[in-house]
Design a protein around this motif. Sequence first.
Motif, PDB file in Angstrom:
ATOM      1  N   GLY A  72       0.812  -1.205   0.000  1.00  0.00           N
ATOM      2  CA  GLY A  72       0.000   0.000   0.000  1.00  0.00           C
ATOM      3  C   GLY A  72       0.849   1.259   0.000  1.00  0.00           C
ATOM      4  N   LEU A  73       1.935   1.218   0.742  1.00  0.00           N
ATOM      5  CA  LEU A  73       2.807   2.390   0.819  1.00  0.00           C
ATOM      6  C   LEU A  73       3.431   2.707  -0.538  1.00  0.00           C
ATOM      7  N   SER A  74       3.651   1.679  -1.345  1.00  0.00           N
ATOM      8  CA  SER A  74       4.226   1.907  -2.672  1.00  0.00           C
ATOM      9  C   SER A  74       3.301   2.762  -3.535  1.00  0.00           C
ATOM     10  N   TYR A 145      -5.675  -6.438  -2.480  1.00  0.00           N
ATOM     11  CA  TYR A 145      -6.884  -5.670  -2.796  1.00  0.00           C
ATOM     12  C   TYR A 145      -6.588  -4.174  -2.810  1.00  0.00           C
ATOM     13  N   PHE A 146      -5.863  -3.720  -1.799  1.00  0.00           N
ATOM     14  CA  PHE A 146      -5.556  -2.295  -1.711  1.00  0.00           C
ATOM     15  C   PHE A 146      -4.728  -1.849  -2.907  1.00  0.00           C
ATOM     16  N   LEU A 147      -3.721  -2.647  -3.253  1.00  0.00           N
ATOM     17  CA  LEU A 147      -2.844  -2.299  -4.363  1.00  0.00           C
ATOM     18  C   LEU A 147      -3.624  -2.217  -5.678  1.00  0.00           C
ATOM     19  N   THR A 171     -10.945  -0.933  -2.856  1.00  0.00           N
ATOM     20  CA  THR A 171     -10.155  -0.488  -1.709  1.00  0.00           C
ATOM     21  C   THR A 171     -10.982  -0.402  -0.433  1.00  0.00           C
ATOM     22  N   PHE A 172     -12.133   0.240  -0.514  1.00  0.00           N
ATOM     23  CA  PHE A 172     -12.863   0.618   0.694  1.00  0.00           C
ATOM     24  C   PHE A 172     -13.700  -0.517   1.273  1.00  0.00           C
TER      25      PHE A 172
END
Length: 205
Positions: A72-74, A145-147, A171-172
Motif C-alpha cells: 500500500g505504501l508503494s 486488494y488495496f494495491l 479499496t474501501f
Amino acid sequence: MPPKTRTDKSSRGDTQLWSNRKAVLISMSIAVTFLAATYYAYNQFGQRYVSVPHLHSLTDRLVWTLRYQVLGLSVVILTTINVWVSRLLSHAINPLAGYESVVERSNKILTNTLEQFVMNAINQLILSTYLSESNLRFIPLLNVYFLIGRIGFWIGYQIAPKYRIFGFIVTFVPTLLVFSLNAYFLSTTNSNFLFDGGKPFGRTI
C-alpha cells in the motif's frame, strides 16, 4: 439558429446524469464481482500458495502485518511522485503562481490514497491481534486488494472521475468489512473465540 432553451439544457443534464449513474452502477457491479470471485479463489487455493510462519507473540503478528504494508505504501509513494512530476512539467511548479488547477486531480488522487492507506493499515493491525495463526493468510489478500484498488482508482480518475468507482470499491469495501469485524470482536463478550477455536489470542485460559 434558434436560441438554446432551458428545456434543452435540462435534457442534456438529465442525459449526463444518467450516463454518470450508469457508469457508477456498472463499475460497482464489476468491483463487487471481482472481490467475491477473488476471495472465493483465495479461500479455496490460498492455503497451497500462501504460508504463514509461526507467529507466537503479539509482536510477531504486528511485525508480520506491518511488513505487508509496503504494498500500500508503494502506491502512496507513486501518487506523491505523480504530483511532483505534474508540478515539474507545468507552471504549477510554483504553488503560489495560481496554477493549482493543473495538479488538482493528482492532489485528489494522492489525498484519497493516503486516507485509504491509513484506514486500511490500522484496521489490518487490529485484525492481526484477533485472527488465528492460520487465518492470518488473509492479510496478504487485503494488501493485494488495496494495491489493485488504488491502481484502478488512479487509472479511472485519469480517464474520468466517474470511472474511479471500481478502484474505490475494491479499496474501501475490504477496509469496511475488516473494521466491522474489529468492532464486532471488541463489542461482544465471546468475540475472540470466533477464529481461534475457543482460546482467544493472548490468553492462557
